[in-house]
Design a protein around this motif. Structure first.
Motif, PDB file in Angstrom:
ATOM      1  N   TRP A  94       0.288   3.708  -3.282  1.00 20.21           N
ATOM      2  CA  TRP A  94       0.138   5.330  -2.939  1.00 20.21           C
ATOM      3  C   TRP A  94       1.152   6.042  -3.905  1.00 20.21           C
ATOM      4  N   HIS A 139      -9.932   4.006  -4.624  1.00 21.41           N
ATOM      5  CA  HIS A 139      -8.732   3.850  -4.005  1.00 21.41           C
ATOM      6  C   HIS A 139      -9.008   4.427  -2.552  1.00 21.41           C
ATOM      7  N   TRP A 172       0.650  -1.330  -0.046  1.00 19.20           N
ATOM      8  CA  TRP A 172      -0.056   0.149   0.058  1.00 19.20           C
ATOM      9  C   TRP A 172       0.905   1.215  -0.073  1.00 19.20           C
ATOM     10  N   TYR A 173       1.908   1.308   0.822  1.00 22.87           N
ATOM     11  CA  TYR A 173       2.567   2.512   1.087  1.00 22.87           C
ATOM     12  C   TYR A 173       3.970   2.501   0.111  1.00 22.87           C
ATOM     13  N   TYR A 214      -8.069  -0.880   4.434  1.00 23.73           N
ATOM     14  CA  TYR A 214      -6.857  -1.139   4.878  1.00 23.73           C
ATOM     15  C   TYR A 214      -6.603  -0.963   6.336  1.00 23.73           C
ATOM     16  N   LYS A 215      -7.007   0.504   6.581  1.00 24.32           N
ATOM     17  CA  LYS A 215      -6.954   0.976   7.972  1.00 24.32           C
ATOM     18  C   LYS A 215      -7.586  -0.064   9.029  1.00 24.32           C
ATOM     19  N   HIS A 263      -8.563   2.151   1.009  1.00 23.68           N
ATOM     20  CA  HIS A 263      -7.670   2.652   2.197  1.00 23.68           C
ATOM     21  C   HIS A 263      -8.211   2.627   3.407  1.00 23.68           C
TER      22      HIS A 263
END
Length: 182
Positions: free
Chosen positions: A63, A103, A58-59, A110-111, A107
Motif C-alpha cells: 500500500w 490492487h 500489504w500494509y 486479503y480482507k 485487497h
C-alpha cells in the motif's frame, strides 16, 4: 528541473516495490488457502503466520508503495503535462487504471482471508498471481516503445505469454498431482 530525475527515480523505485508486493501477496494467499484445508494444529499455526506475513507485506510495503508511486507519477505529470496528450501515455494510464482495479480486488481477497473467509481456490490464486505480470509487461513496453500502435503487438505478446503461463500451470499441476512435495 534538475530534480526531475530524482522524482523519476523515486517513482520507479516505488513502482518496483509496489509490483513486488503485488507479485508476492497472491502467493501468500495460495499458501493461506492450502493451510486452511490442513488438519489441526497445522491449520492454526500456518494460518496465523501467513496472516501476519500478508498483513506486513500489504500494509508496510504494498500500500505505501502504491501511494508513493502514484504521488511521484502525479508530480512528474505536473512537471511534464504535455505527456497527457501523447497516445502511448493515455494507453499506459489505462493500464495503470487496470493496475489499481487489480490492487483493490486483491485487497478484497486479503480482507477475506484475514477473516478466514475462503471463497477462492489455491489454483485460482495461482492464476490471479499473473495479473500484475500482464500489466507490468504492457506498461514497460508502452514506456520503452512510446507508441500506442505498437502496444497492439504487445497485447498479442501478452496473450501468447498468458497461453504459455497456462500451459506451465497445467504441467506443474500434473507434476504436483504425481508428487505433492514438488
Amino acid at each position: 528541473m534538475e530534480y526531475y530525475n530524482y522524482i523519476k527515480a523515486f517513482h520507479l523505485i516505488f513502482v518496483i516495490t509496489w509490483f513486488a508486493g503485488l507479485f508476492y501477496i497472491p502467493r501468500l494467499f495460495v499458501y493461506q488457502i492450502e493451510a486452511y484445508h490442513k488438519p489441526s494444529p497445522d491449520k492454526e499455526i500456518l494460518g496465523k503466520q501467513l496472516k501476519l506475513m500478508s498483513k506486513r507485506l500489504w500494509y508496510i510495503i504494498t500500500w505505501p508503495s502504491a501511494i508513493l508511486a502514484t504521488l511521484f507519477a502525479i508530480w512528474l505529470l505536473i512537471l511534464q503535462p504535455y505527456w497527457l496528450q501523447l497516445p502511448w501515455m493515455q494507453v499506459k494510464l489505462g493500464f495503470v487504471l487496470l493496475l489499481f482495479i487489480y490492487h483493490l480486488k486483491t485487497h478484497q481477497y486479503y480482507k477475506q482471508l484475514q477473516n478466514d473467509v475462503v471463497k477462492k481456490t489455491s489454483s485460482f490464486m495461482r492464476i490471479w498471481n499473473e495479473g500484475a505480470t500482464f500489466i507490468l509487461f504492457a506498461v514497460v513496453f508502452l514506456v520503452i516503445l512510446q507508441s500506442a500502435i505498437n502496444w497492439v503487438w504487445g497485447i498479442i505478446g501478452i496473450i501468447i505469454l498468458g497461453i504459455l503461463i497456462m500451459l506451465g500451470f497445467k504441467v506443474y499441476k500434473n507434476i504436483r498431482d504425481k508428487n505433492p512435495d514438488a
